[in-house]
Design a protein around this motif. Structure first.
Motif, short mmCIF file in Angstrom:
data_model
loop_
_atom_site.label_atom_id
_atom_site.label_comp_id
_atom_site.label_asym_id
_atom_site.label_seq_id
_atom_site.Cartn_x
_atom_site.Cartn_y
_atom_site.Cartn_z
N PHE A 1 -24.96 46.47 -35.68
CA PHE A 1 -24.65 45.12 -35.20
C PHE A 1 -25.08 44.09 -36.23
CE2 PHE A 1 -25.73 41.15 -33.02
CZ PHE A 1 -24.54 40.90 -32.34
N ARG A 2 -24.23 43.09 -36.44
CA ARG A 2 -24.56 41.97 -37.31
C ARG A 2 -24.12 40.68 -36.65
NH1 ARG A 2 -25.26 40.27 -42.81
NH2 ARG A 2 -24.03 38.38 -43.30
N LEU A 3 -25.07 39.79 -36.47
CA LEU A 3 -24.78 38.46 -35.95
C LEU A 3 -24.64 37.52 -37.14
CD1 LEU A 3 -24.80 36.45 -33.41
CD2 LEU A 3 -27.18 36.02 -34.06
N ASP A 4 -23.57 36.76 -37.16
CA ASP A 4 -23.38 35.75 -38.21
C ASP A 4 -22.68 34.56 -37.57
OD1 ASP A 4 -22.96 34.24 -40.46
OD2 ASP A 4 -22.20 35.88 -41.69
N VAL A 5 -23.49 33.59 -37.16
CA VAL A 5 -23.00 32.46 -36.37
C VAL A 5 -23.55 31.17 -36.98
CG1 VAL A 5 -23.24 31.28 -34.15
CG2 VAL A 5 -22.74 33.72 -34.21
N THR A 6 -22.68 30.21 -37.21
CA THR A 6 -23.11 28.89 -37.70
C THR A 6 -23.05 27.90 -36.54
OG1 THR A 6 -22.31 29.32 -39.94
CG2 THR A 6 -22.60 27.02 -39.31
N LEU A 7 -24.17 27.21 -36.32
CA LEU A 7 -24.28 26.22 -35.25
C LEU A 7 -24.72 24.89 -35.83
CD1 LEU A 7 -26.13 28.20 -32.42
CD2 LEU A 7 -23.69 27.66 -32.54
N THR A 8 -24.01 23.84 -35.49
CA THR A 8 -24.44 22.48 -35.82
C THR A 8 -24.34 21.63 -34.57
OG1 THR A 8 -22.19 21.85 -36.48
CG2 THR A 8 -23.66 22.66 -38.23
N ALA A 9 -25.28 20.71 -34.43
CA ALA A 9 -25.28 19.83 -33.26
C ALA A 9 -26.07 18.57 -33.57
CB ALA A 9 -25.88 20.54 -32.04
N ALA A 10 -25.59 17.45 -33.10
CA ALA A 10 -26.26 16.18 -33.30
C ALA A 10 -27.25 15.94 -32.17
CB ALA A 10 -25.23 15.05 -33.34
N PRO A 11 -28.25 15.07 -32.39
CA PRO A 11 -29.18 14.74 -31.30
C PRO A 11 -28.40 14.23 -30.08
CG PRO A 11 -30.01 13.89 -33.37
CD PRO A 11 -28.62 14.39 -33.65
N GLY A 12 -28.75 14.75 -28.92
CA GLY A 12 -28.06 14.39 -27.70
C GLY A 12 -26.99 15.37 -27.28
N ASP A 13 -26.61 16.29 -28.18
CA ASP A 13 -25.57 17.28 -27.84
C ASP A 13 -26.14 18.41 -27.00
OD1 ASP A 13 -23.70 15.88 -29.25
OD2 ASP A 13 -23.56 17.29 -30.93
N VAL A 14 -25.33 18.89 -26.07
CA VAL A 14 -25.65 20.10 -25.31
C VAL A 14 -24.58 21.13 -25.65
CG1 VAL A 14 -26.01 21.12 -23.04
CG2 VAL A 14 -26.67 18.74 -23.45
N VAL A 15 -25.01 22.25 -26.24
CA VAL A 15 -24.09 23.30 -26.68
C VAL A 15 -24.33 24.55 -25.84
CG1 VAL A 15 -23.38 24.75 -28.61
CG2 VAL A 15 -24.12 22.40 -29.03
N ALA A 16 -23.27 25.13 -25.31
CA ALA A 16 -23.38 26.36 -24.52
C ALA A 16 -22.83 27.52 -25.32
CB ALA A 16 -22.62 26.23 -23.20
N LEU A 17 -23.60 28.62 -25.38
CA LEU A 17 -23.14 29.86 -26.00
C LEU A 17 -22.63 30.78 -24.90
CD1 LEU A 17 -26.03 30.61 -28.55
CD2 LEU A 17 -24.00 29.17 -28.84
N LEU A 18 -21.38 31.20 -25.03
CA LEU A 18 -20.74 32.08 -24.07
C LEU A 18 -20.27 33.34 -24.78
CD1 LEU A 18 -18.50 29.44 -22.31
CD2 LEU A 18 -20.20 30.79 -21.12
N GLY A 19 -20.14 34.42 -24.03
CA GLY A 19 -19.62 35.65 -24.61
C GLY A 19 -19.95 36.83 -23.72
N PRO A 20 -19.25 37.95 -23.91
CA PRO A 20 -19.52 39.15 -23.09
C PRO A 20 -20.88 39.74 -23.42
CG PRO A 20 -17.98 39.64 -24.87
CD PRO A 20 -18.18 38.17 -24.89
N ASN A 21 -21.33 40.67 -22.59
CA ASN A 21 -22.59 41.35 -22.84
C ASN A 21 -22.55 42.02 -24.21
OD1 ASN A 21 -23.69 40.68 -20.36
ND2 ASN A 21 -22.92 42.52 -19.35
N GLY A 22 -23.65 41.87 -24.95
CA GLY A 22 -23.73 42.48 -26.26
C GLY A 22 -23.08 41.69 -27.37
N ALA A 23 -22.57 40.48 -27.06
CA ALA A 23 -21.89 39.69 -28.08
C ALA A 23 -22.85 39.10 -29.10
CB ALA A 23 -21.09 38.56 -27.42
N GLY A 24 -24.10 38.87 -28.71
CA GLY A 24 -25.08 38.29 -29.62
C GLY A 24 -25.62 36.95 -29.17
N LYS A 25 -25.31 36.51 -27.96
CA LYS A 25 -25.76 35.20 -27.48
C LYS A 25 -27.28 35.10 -27.44
CE LYS A 25 -23.92 35.61 -23.46
NZ LYS A 25 -23.61 37.05 -23.59
N THR A 26 -27.91 36.06 -26.77
CA THR A 26 -29.37 36.01 -26.63
C THR A 26 -30.05 36.21 -27.97
OG1 THR A 26 -29.25 36.78 -24.33
CG2 THR A 26 -31.35 37.06 -25.48
N THR A 27 -29.47 37.05 -28.84
CA THR A 27 -30.02 37.22 -30.18
C THR A 27 -29.99 35.90 -30.93
OG1 THR A 27 -29.31 39.54 -30.28
CG2 THR A 27 -29.74 38.43 -32.38
#
Length: 376
Positions: free
Chosen positions: A44-70
């Protein structure tokens, strides 16, 4: 952000520390800028880029094992980043900092409140760890509990709290250190349906007041749609789609997302209003496009007939077999296979009148005006 999601400052109690002064740093040095690269062996390899400005609320969604909790644990510093990873928060590089020295607050799925401490002392724990005196920390904690509507439960230990109360104590504990990044791991998963509705509304209000970045992981599309400004969908360690809740709901790009938002989704090649599906029928749509496209329509757009309909204005007609039926809210959702696989919503009365059951042969129609085609 819409006006409803704009963040405003609010008091946390007369004795709580004042909010930090506005930063004079340029906008590009504010908020979150992270590339989360985590490797677990060769599997397994997680490679995710996340950017967010102050005040933003970002939700990570995906099936089990997708890498959200990682991804969430990597942001918290609980999982080290592999080569190529980075994490910058308000312009500061945090990749090498231990979790306890990061300006990050975490609300875990099971809340992880200290069972031997009262609600007040649970919330005061963070300020104490950051150098506040016992009196100062408890004064700040009292302000946070009042803000959460829990002032009367300050002396209660976790076992005396309801699920919703425990969730708010955990949120207050995370916010009491005034983090620049708030992480929420399935924040409503431990609640029953009735409590979840109330706490979701309360959590939305608290997140609307939060002036920094918030990232939440959830399996529940409604939680994501209600709480987040932006959705990031992860599958197999990669981002497959991101955008506003309305964008995601209107234009899903994978089967997982289509199922999440309750749409039938197909990919094909468009020639005007006709979309040819590989190994399937052609669909007629209201949209005039050329090239690779997705076609989506809700299960409620499908009309069922026991015999081949005559005189119908629907441009799409398929002969199918019912492969499954299950309750879906106050309706029945039927799964069909045959010329096209699709989901259909119908009332119990309609199901009885059609006398359908698994194994029934059925005709399905969808009007072109009820489909939505968009570039793939």
């Amino acid at each position: 952000m819409t006006d409803a999601r704009k963040k405003t400052s609010s008091a946390t109690g007369a004795t709580a520390a004042p909010p930090p002064a506005p930063s004079s740093a340029p906008a590009l040095d504010e908020g979150l800028d992270a590339r989360l690269v985590v490797e677990r062996g060769s599997s397994f390899r997680l490679d995710v880029t996340l950017t967010a400005a102050p005040g933003d609320v970002v939700a990570l969604l995906g099936p089990n094992g997708a890498g959200k909790t990682t991804a969430l644990r990597a942001l918290a510093g609980l999982v080290p980043l592999s080569d190529g990873g980075r994490m910058r928060l308000d312009g500061a590089e945090l990749s090498r900092r231990p979790p306890e020295s990061r300006p990050v607050g975490v609300v875990f799925q099971d809340y992880l409140l200290f069972p031997h401490l009262t609600a007040l002392d649970n919330v005061a724990f963070g300020p104490r760890c950051h150098g506040a005196s016992k009196a100062e920390a408890r004064a700040q904690a009292a302000g946070w509990l009042e803000r959460m509507g829990l002032a009367t439960h300050a002396g209660s230990k976790p076992r005396r709290l309801s699920g919703g109360q425990a969730q708010r104590v955990a949120l207050a504990r995370a916010l009491a250190t005034r983090p620049r990044l708030l992480l929420l791991d399935e924040p409503l998963a431990a609640l029953d349906a009735r409590t979840r509705l109330d706490v979701r509304a309360q959590l939305r209000r608290h997140l609307a007041d939060f002036e920094a970045v918030a990232v939440l992981v959830t399996h529940d599309p409604l939680d994501a749609m209600v709480l987040a400004d932006r959705l990031v969908v992860i599958e197999d360690g990669r981002i497959v789609q991101e955008g506003t809740p309305s964008d995601i709901a209107r234009r899903p790009r994978t089967d997982y997302i289509a199922h999440l938002v309750g749409l039938n989704l197909y990919r094909g090649e468009a020639e005007g209003h006709l979309v040819r599906i590989p190994d399937g029928p052609a669909l007629t749509t209201a949209d005039d496009l050329t090239g690779p496209v997705f076609v989506a329509f809700p299960p409620s757009a499908v009309t069922l007939h026991r015999g081949r309909p005559t005189g119908s204005s629907a441009r799409n007609l398929w002969h199918c077999e019912v492969t499954g039926m299950e309750a879906h809210g106050d309706q029945i959702r039927a799964s069909l296979a045959g010329e096209l696989s699709l989901a259909v919503d119908l009332t119990t009365v309609a199901a009885a009148e059609l006398d359908i059951h698994p194994g029934s042969e059925i005709w399905a129609t969808v009007k072109a005006s009820q489909t939505h085609a968009y570039p793939a």
